[in-house]
Design an enzyme around this catalytic site. Structure first.
Site, PDB file in Angstrom:
ATOM      1  N   GLY A  84       0.932  -1.383   0.227  1.00  0.00           N
ATOM      2  CA  GLY A  84      -0.311  -0.275  -0.361  1.00  0.00           C
ATOM      3  C   GLY A  84       0.382   1.248   0.046  1.00  0.00           C
TER       4      GLY A  84
ATOM      5  N   ASN B 205     -17.113  -1.658  16.717  1.00  0.00           N
ATOM      6  CA  ASN B 205     -18.381  -2.997  16.971  1.00  0.00           C
ATOM      7  C   ASN B 205     -18.416  -3.257  15.137  1.00  0.00           C
ATOM      8  OD1 ASN B 205     -20.178  -1.264  15.696  1.00  0.00           O
ATOM      9  ND2 ASN B 205     -21.308  -2.132  17.397  1.00  0.00           N
TER      10      ASN B 205
ATOM     11  N   TYR C 223     -13.949  -4.149  10.115  1.00  0.00           N
ATOM     12  CA  TYR C 223     -12.923  -3.258   9.898  1.00  0.00           C
ATOM     13  C   TYR C 223     -11.875  -4.048  11.506  1.00  0.00           C
ATOM     14  CZ  TYR C 223      -8.896  -0.230   9.297  1.00  0.00           C
ATOM     15  OH  TYR C 223      -8.214   0.557   9.456  1.00  0.00           O
TER      16      TYR C 223
ATOM     17  N   ALA D 211     -12.391  -6.162  13.744  1.00  0.00           N
ATOM     18  CA  ALA D 211     -11.999  -6.906  14.243  1.00  0.00           C
ATOM     19  C   ALA D 211     -10.939  -7.447  13.451  1.00  0.00           C
ATOM     20  CB  ALA D 211     -13.549  -8.050  13.763  1.00  0.00           C
TER      21      ALA D 211
HETATM   22  N1  LIG Z   1      -6.443   7.005   8.099  1.00  0.00           N
HETATM   23  C1  LIG Z   1      -6.305   6.223   9.199  1.00  0.00           C
HETATM   24  O1  LIG Z   1      -6.950   7.466  10.146  1.00  0.00           O
HETATM   25  C2  LIG Z   1      -5.863   5.230   9.489  1.00  0.00           C
HETATM   26  C3  LIG Z   1      -6.167   5.015  11.098  1.00  0.00           C
HETATM   27  C4  LIG Z   1      -5.839   3.542  11.271  1.00  0.00           C
HETATM   28  C5  LIG Z   1      -4.879   2.641  10.359  1.00  0.00           C
HETATM   29  N2  LIG Z   1      -5.352   3.047   9.799  1.00  0.00           N
HETATM   30  C6  LIG Z   1      -4.629   2.342   8.167  1.00  0.00           C
HETATM   31  O2  LIG Z   1      -3.243   2.174   7.731  1.00  0.00           O
HETATM   32  C7  LIG Z   1      -3.547   1.560   6.452  1.00  0.00           C
HETATM   33  C8  LIG Z   1      -3.086   2.832   5.562  1.00  0.00           C
HETATM   34  O3  LIG Z   1      -4.100   3.349   5.103  1.00  0.00           O
HETATM   35  P1  LIG Z   1      -4.145   4.753   4.727  1.00  0.00           P
HETATM   36  O4  LIG Z   1      -5.024   5.811   5.628  1.00  0.00           O
HETATM   37  O5  LIG Z   1      -3.169   4.777   4.598  1.00  0.00           O
HETATM   38  O6  LIG Z   1      -5.796   4.690   3.194  1.00  0.00           O
HETATM   39  P2  LIG Z   1      -5.807   4.488   1.261  1.00  0.00           P
HETATM   40  O7  LIG Z   1      -4.402   5.421   1.074  1.00  0.00           O
HETATM   41  O8  LIG Z   1      -6.477   4.114   1.443  1.00  0.00           O
HETATM   42  O9  LIG Z   1      -4.338   3.377   1.317  1.00  0.00           O
HETATM   43  C9  LIG Z   1      -3.799   1.772   1.622  1.00  0.00           C
HETATM   44  C10 LIG Z   1      -3.380   1.153   0.400  1.00  0.00           C
HETATM   45  O10 LIG Z   1      -3.608  -0.103   0.715  1.00  0.00           O
HETATM   46  C11 LIG Z   1      -3.069  -0.674  -0.367  1.00  0.00           C
HETATM   47  N3  LIG Z   1      -4.321  -1.379  -0.714  1.00  0.00           N
HETATM   48  C12 LIG Z   1      -5.320  -2.593  -0.290  1.00  0.00           C
HETATM   49  N4  LIG Z   1      -5.674  -3.388  -0.376  1.00  0.00           N
HETATM   50  C13 LIG Z   1      -4.887  -4.043  -1.194  1.00  0.00           C
HETATM   51  C14 LIG Z   1      -4.612  -4.158  -1.792  1.00  0.00           C
HETATM   52  N5  LIG Z   1      -4.997  -5.579  -1.037  1.00  0.00           N
HETATM   53  N6  LIG Z   1      -3.459  -5.606  -2.608  1.00  0.00           N
HETATM   54  C15 LIG Z   1      -2.476  -4.308  -2.708  1.00  0.00           C
HETATM   55  N7  LIG Z   1      -2.459  -3.147  -2.158  1.00  0.00           N
HETATM   56  C16 LIG Z   1      -4.158  -2.715  -2.077  1.00  0.00           C
HETATM   57  C17 LIG Z   1      -4.263   0.588  -1.636  1.00  0.00           C
HETATM   58  O11 LIG Z   1      -3.546   0.657  -3.240  1.00  0.00           O
HETATM   59  P3  LIG Z   1      -4.325   0.354  -4.556  1.00  0.00           P
HETATM   60  O12 LIG Z   1      -6.282   0.278  -3.830  1.00  0.00           O
HETATM   61  O13 LIG Z   1      -4.201   0.236  -5.263  1.00  0.00           O
HETATM   62  O14 LIG Z   1      -4.731  -1.852  -3.802  1.00  0.00           O
HETATM   63  C18 LIG Z   1      -3.678   1.816  -1.209  1.00  0.00           C
HETATM   64  O15 LIG Z   1      -2.461   2.395  -1.207  1.00  0.00           O
HETATM   65  C19 LIG Z   1      -4.691   0.864   6.510  1.00  0.00           C
HETATM   66  O16 LIG Z   1      -4.331  -0.996   6.605  1.00  0.00           O
HETATM   67  C20 LIG Z   1      -5.585   1.810   7.646  1.00  0.00           C
HETATM   68  O17 LIG Z   1      -6.779   0.412   7.846  1.00  0.00           O
HETATM   69  C21 LIG Z   1      -5.018   4.098   8.686  1.00  0.00           C
END
Ligand SMILES: NC(=O)c1ccc[n+]([C@@H]2O[C@H](COP(=O)([O-])OP(=O)(O)OC[C@H]3O[C@@H](n4cnc5c(N)ncnc54)[C@H](OP(=O)(O)O)[C@@H]3O)[C@@H](O)[C@H]2O)c1
Length: 246
Positions: free
Chosen positions: A9, A146, A149, A151
């Site tokens: 990602g 709950n 996500y 979970a």
């Molecule tokens: N932003 C927040 O407030 C927050 C808070 C807590 C945790 N998180 C976690 O932080 C991480 C990054 O999220 P973000 O906030 O930066 O959002 P984001 O910009 O949507 O980043 C998610 C990335 O994961 C990639 N991805 C998703 N599913 C994939 C798959 N099956 N195979 C390969 N790549 C995949 C997406 O690229 P493609 O769509 O091109 O595959 C995207 O680049 C995530 O795990 C999210 O759950 C975010």
């Protein structure tokens, strides 16, 4: 020889900021599903001679993970740092309908657990021993809420702790970072408005929302040589949001 860091990602949001930070001292490989997004990120992060490349793969699909791992480790390359950042909330609106609920849980469990477990398993033989680092991005949702996500992210905690125990003797550390609200990413998609940002930011007693740079700093520390005694941990980064304002 330059160290190698793999960031799933890594084309957007938090992953991209982590890749940017690690690229100062590593050759970085970005992984994601969208070729165009990865191409742009790779170009923009490849300044001042920094070495960034990307591999397009859906990390939920074993065949694609296998192919990506082979590409990354071609010519016997060793992986110094693996950052399991890919994920997201693929079903943010809980439903009263049983079939929909089942579908939402399967989507979020698959979409958040499989990219972490499959990629780690595929790259494990190539990780540096001793000195390798695995960092997985969870969420504050694993501790409260709950939703499907939460979970799914919570499922990564015992997985990571178990792996830390298994890999400790090899000199590989395995940790989780669990961010609270982080602005400036694609995570919230259509839900993101100025008011949403204000409300989420106000949940943190420190008085602001998190930034992608906040998370990248923590991951860079865990990925670095000074963190060799930190393993099996789940480290929250949320400006105090979980403890509330009292
Ligand atoms: N932003 C927040 O407030 C927050 C808070 C807590 C945790 N998180 C976690 O932080 C991480 C990054 O999220 P973000 O906030 O930066 O959002 P984001 O910009 O949507 O980043 C998610 C990335 O994961 C990639 N991805 C998703 N599913 C994939 C798959 N099956 N195979 C390969 N790549 C995949 C997406 O690229 P493609 O769509 O091109 O595959 C995207 O680049 C995530 O795990 C999210 O759950 C975010």
């Amino acid at each position: 020889m330059r160290k190698v860091a793999v960031v799933s990602g890594g084309g957007t949001g938090i992953g991209r900021a982590i890749a940017d930070q690690l690229a100062a001292e590593h050759e970085v490989v970005l992984l994601g599903r969208r070729a165009e997004v990865l191409r742009e990120a790779t170009e923009e992060l490849s300044y001042d001679g920094r070495r960034v490349r990307s591999v397009v793969a859906d990390l939920c699909e074993p065949a694609e993970v296998r192919r990506a791992a082979e590409e990354i480790t071609a010519a016997g390359a060793t992986v110094d740092v693996l950052v399991n950042n890919a994920g997201g909330n693929f079903a943010p609106y809980p439903s009263d309908d049983l079939d929909t609920t089942r579908e939402q849980y399967l989507r979020n469990l698959g979409g958040n657990v499989l990219p972490v477990v499959l990629l780690t398993q595929a790259l494990l033989p190539a990780l540096r021993r001793p000195g390798g680092r695995i960092v997985t991005v969870s969420s504050i949702a694993a501790f409260r809420g709950n939703t499907s996500y939460g979970a799914a992210k919570a499922a990564l905690h015992p997985w990571s702790t178990e792996l830390a125990g298994q890999l400790a003797a090899d000199g590989i550390t395995v940790n989780v970072v669990a961010p609270g609200y982080i602005g400036g990413t694609d995570f919230f998609r259509e839900r993101m408005t100025p008011e949403f940002h204000r409300q989420r930011s106000a949940q943190a007693p420190v008085g602001r929302g998190g930034t992608v740079a906040d998370v990248a700093e923590l991951v860079a520390y865990l990925a670095g040589p000074g963190a060799g005694f930190v393993t099996g941990q789940i480290i929250q980064i949320n400006g105090g949001a979980l403890m509330g304002r009292g």
